[in-house]
Structures are given as C-alpha cells and as structure tokens.
Design a protein around this motif. Structure first.
Motif, PDB file in Angstrom:
ATOM      1  N   TYR A  13       0.822  -1.217   0.000  1.00 53.67           N
ATOM      2  CA  TYR A  13       0.000   0.000   0.000  1.00 53.67           C
ATOM      3  C   TYR A  13       0.851   1.259   0.000  1.00 53.67           C
ATOM      4  CZ  TYR A  13      -3.241   3.648   0.735  1.00 53.67           C
ATOM      5  OH  TYR A  13      -3.931   4.816   0.550  1.00 53.67           O
ATOM      6  N   GLU A  24      -8.228   8.410  -1.120  1.00 51.35           N
ATOM      7  CA  GLU A  24      -7.163   7.961  -0.240  1.00 51.35           C
ATOM      8  C   GLU A  24      -7.428   8.209   1.239  1.00 51.35           C
ATOM      9  OE1 GLU A  24      -3.483   8.783   2.127  1.00 51.35           O
ATOM     10  OE2 GLU A  24      -5.007  10.205   1.429  1.00 51.35           O
ATOM     11  N   LEU A  64      -8.614   5.541   3.614  1.00 49.27           N
ATOM     12  CA  LEU A  64      -7.735   4.409   3.876  1.00 49.27           C
ATOM     13  C   LEU A  64      -6.511   4.769   4.703  1.00 49.27           C
ATOM     14  CD1 LEU A  64      -9.180   3.691   1.001  1.00 49.27           C
ATOM     15  CD2 LEU A  64      -7.475   1.890   0.970  1.00 49.27           C
ATOM     16  N   ASN A  65      -5.999   5.993   4.558  1.00 48.29           N
ATOM     17  CA  ASN A  65      -4.677   6.252   5.129  1.00 48.29           C
ATOM     18  C   ASN A  65      -4.588   7.588   5.855  1.00 48.29           C
ATOM     19  OD1 ASN A  65      -2.021   5.144   5.462  1.00 48.29           O
ATOM     20  ND2 ASN A  65      -1.246   6.653   4.007  1.00 48.29           N
ATOM     21  N   GLY A  83      -9.825   2.741   7.955  1.00 49.87           N
ATOM     22  CA  GLY A  83      -8.550   2.709   7.262  1.00 49.87           C
ATOM     23  C   GLY A  83      -7.456   1.999   8.035  1.00 49.87           C
ATOM     24  N   TYR A  84      -6.258   2.032   7.456  1.00 44.66           N
ATOM     25  CA  TYR A  84      -5.112   1.317   8.035  1.00 44.66           C
ATOM     26  C   TYR A  84      -4.816   1.759   9.466  1.00 44.66           C
ATOM     27  CZ  TYR A  84      -3.907  -0.591   3.437  1.00 44.66           C
ATOM     28  OH  TYR A  84      -3.924  -1.267   2.243  1.00 44.66           O
ATOM     29  N   LEU A  92     -11.943  -1.714   4.375  1.00 48.09           N
ATOM     30  CA  LEU A  92     -10.648  -1.602   3.710  1.00 48.09           C
ATOM     31  C   LEU A  92     -10.627  -2.445   2.439  1.00 48.09           C
ATOM     32  CD1 LEU A  92      -7.703  -0.500   3.979  1.00 48.09           C
ATOM     33  CD2 LEU A  92      -7.147  -2.656   5.114  1.00 48.09           C
ATOM     34  N   ASP A  95     -12.828  -0.829  -0.295  1.00 48.54           N
ATOM     35  CA  ASP A  95     -12.174   0.340  -0.897  1.00 48.54           C
ATOM     36  C   ASP A  95     -11.080  -0.081  -1.871  1.00 48.54           C
ATOM     37  OD1 ASP A  95     -13.756   2.201   0.390  1.00 48.54           O
ATOM     38  OD2 ASP A  95     -12.403   2.412   2.096  1.00 48.54           O
TER      39      ASP A  95
END
Length: 419
Positions: A84, A101, A104-105, A173-174, A226, A229
C-alpha cells in the motif's frame, strides 16, 4: 516471520532498482504511460491481496482471541503496509486516487473517537469527537445532532470520517485498524510501541476495558471496508474497462508523463520530506509519526520512497516475489540525454539508501523513528535530516527528468514547506 522475509526480499530488490537498463530498444511516451498504469494495477492488486490476508488474520483473532492470534494479526497488518505505501505515488496527480485515499490512510487521528484512551491524551484542540469513544457508545452527540452508532458497520464507519468537520476524526482505514491492534503508544520518544492486550477481544469475564463485543464488531467492520475500498481502486486500473485508466491513457502522452512526474515530486518533497518527516522532526512530535501505534514508520517511509523509485525505473517487485518491469521514465530520459539519465539514476540510488538508513536504525539498532526525532537525540535527528535532504535532491532529479522530456514548470507540491 513471513513479514520479515517479505521485507528482506523487497528491500534487496529496492536497493538494486537503480541498476536499470537504458540500452534497450527505444521506448515511446505512450508505452511508458501504459506501463505506469500496469504498475498501479499490480500495486493495488497486491494491496487488496494483503488486506484480504489481514482480514483472515483478524477473523482468526476474533474466533480465538489470544496472544498468538493477536501477534499474527499485527504481522498481517505490517505486511499489508508494504504494497500500500508503494501506491501513494499515484495519489497526488490522479484525482480518483486523491479523492479516495483519505478513507484508507488518513493520519494523524484522534484515537479517542474510536476507543478508550488515557486521560488527557493529546488531540486536536476543539475537536468534539476527540473523546467520543464509538466503541463504548450507542449514540454520539455532535453539536445539535444525535447520531445512532448502535450497529457498527462499514457504512457507518465511512460516514463518521471527518466527523464535525475535523480531519483528525478518522474512523476507518489502516491507522484505525492499527490502533485497534496495538492501542496507544504511551512511550513518547522512548522505546516501545502500543501494548493493547489480546483480552480486549476476549468474550465474557475475560474481556478487558469493557465493550469487547463492540470492539470486535468495529475491527471487523474496518477490515471489511478496507477490502471494499481496495476492490474499487483495483477496478479503476483494470485494462479494457470504462474506468480511470481508460481516461488517463486516452490523454496525450505528455499529460500522462506530467501526472507521473508531478505525483513523484509531490510525494518526494511536500509529503514525505515535509509532512511525514520534517513536521515530526522540527516539533520532536510523536503525534506526527506516521505509523505511530505500531512503530512501523521506518518501513512506511521506505516504501513510499520505493514507490517513487518504481516509477522512475519502471519496475515493481510484487508480494509473491515476482518482478514487473517495462518501459521506464529513465529510458525516455536516456534517449534524450545519457548524462541526465546517469545523474538521475545516481541520485535515486543515493536517496533510496538514505531513507533506508531509517530502516536499518530500527532493524539493526532497535532505534525507531519516534526515538530518532527526540530532542535529546542529535545523531538520530541528523539521520532523519539526511533522509529529508536526499528527498529534496531526488525531487530536483525528478524535475531534471521532466525538463529533459520537455515538461516544464512541474512545480511539485511542497505542502507549504521550505527546504
């Protein structure tokens, strides 16, 4: 451990990436743009596969909570970051990625939105969601609005991102998953990462910190979202579809190259050198560390750098160990100016090695990024500053590539930082 073998394989491939072949038959701008899309597809496919592996590890943790299943889930999260982070180079010049984005992050996050935190923890001033604790609540009061959070679902988490207009309210997200697996890192600039106990996912009387059933639901919902996405973004780069890839490759090749180079320069300069390193270093702030709960920031930074290098050399080492290679930017430059290509190759090699010093500090010396940025660690500070300086020089090399190819005034995003 599987993650360590993966890191070693990708790292060795990364440090050798600058050994590009520039004597191969001539390539065209259209071929380079098409290969750019091929790399994007491969990176997102790998990110999806790694997220699915993470989801399986999370399912095993929830089915049988214990020290080993928690360790396995953490290892799967670390492995998921490898592909990723190499995808972020596609973010800054491709609107379909940049608009997507954040879910996710996004970071840094006020983790008190999600779960229990220590009293008085640092969070964004004036953020009404900073101590909302979704896991301990069935309703949230935000201003004059009362939100029902009884059922924790992927759709609910997506709707809670940037709650009350605050970017620090990150529900998915992560990094939300990272917090749920590690918990807060309460060590400041001293050694140590988060130490969430596996009993936070236990059932019945073994449950710690309360609401284990909702914590389990939250972790599963975040993992499911996640995957959803990443499925969406993978589809955007498939060939032969009515999607973003078709839109990109239908543009003049010069525009495709401009997007490549602008994305590379913006990640190199404003984001990685600036937001992810300089901000944390200048403020000696662990709150601005990227993977702050797990102390994985050294790998996070390195694989961002690797993503930039991938595009210059037209190569990507996949998580199965295979290598995707094709027409590269460096080949295009070499066809115009051999010396410029040699200078660019050398600078990329140097920059990658300087950023890799952060990995070596963590892996060999057990001195992690949050320790390197401590006010009383001048040697560590210098190591981070060396990486910043190398990224600035790398950005100049990217601008040289652009100028050689007739793409002037690239102006990569500095994120308002001065270097």
């Amino acid at each position: 451990m599987q993650f360590n073998r993966l890191v070693l394989a990708v790292t060795l491939g990364g440090l050798l990436s600058a050994c590009a072949q520039t004597s191969t038959p001539a390539v065209t701008k259209d071929q380079v743009v098409e290969h750019y899309a091929d790399i994007a597809l491969a990176v997102y496919r790998d990110s999806l596969t790694a997220a699915q592996n993470l989801d399986q590890a999370i399912a095993a943790l929830l089915a049988n909570p214990g020290e080993q299943t928690l360790t396995n889930a953490r290892s799967a999260w670390l492995a998921a970051r490898v592909p990723y982070q190499q995808s972020e180079v596609f973010r800054f010049s491709n609107p379909v990625v940049d608009d997507w984005e954040g879910q996710l992050n996004a970071w840094p996050l006020d983790e008190g939105l999600i779960d229990y935190v220590t009293p008085g923890y640092q969070h964004e001033l004036g953020n009404p969601g900073a101590t909302a604790n979704i896991i301990a609540s069935t309703h949230l009061q935000v201003g004059g609005e009362r939100l029902d959070v009884t059922d924790i679902t992927p759709d609910l988490l997506a709707s809670l991102n940037e709650l009350a207009g605050s970017e620090a309210n990150v529900a998915s997200g992560y990094h939300a998953i990272e917090f749920l697996l590690w918990g807060q890192d309460l060590n400041g600039t001293n050694a140590g990462a988060g130490e969430r106990p596996w009993t936070d996912y236990a059932t019945g009387k073994d449950c710690t910190h309360g609401n284990c059933d909702r914590r389990r639901d939250y972790l599963q919902a975040a993992s499911t979202l996640l995957i959803q996405d990443l499925q969406y973004m993978t589809a955007q780069w498939q060939a032969g579809q009515d999607n973003y890839r078709a839109e990109l490759t239908a543009l003049p090749a010069e525009e495709g190259l401009r997007r490549m180079l602008f994305g590379m320069g913006s990640l190199s300069l404003g984001e990685l050198a600036g937001e992810r390193m300089k901000v944390a270093l200048v403020a000696n702030s662990v709150e601005d560390e990227h993977d702050c709960f797990s102390d994985n920031t050294h790998h996070s930074h390195y694989y961002n750098e690797k993503g930039i290098s991938n595009l210059m050399f037209g190569t990507y080492q996949r998580i199965d160990g295979s290598t995707l290679q094709g027409p590269s930017l460096l080949q295009l430059v070499a066809q115009q100016d051999d010396q410029a290509a040699a200078n660019i190759s050398e600078q990329f090699r140097t920059s990658e090695q300087e950023v890799y010093q952060l990995v070596q500090s963590a892996e060999l010396n057990k001195v992690y990024f949050d320790q390197l940025i401590a006010a009383d660690n001048p040697e560590g500070n210098q190591l981070v500053q060396n990486a910043i300086n190398a990224l600035v020089e790398q950005t100049r090399a990217i601008e040289l590539a652009a100028n050689t190819l007739g793409i002037n005034n690239l102006n990569p995003d500095t994120a308002d930082h001065e270097f």
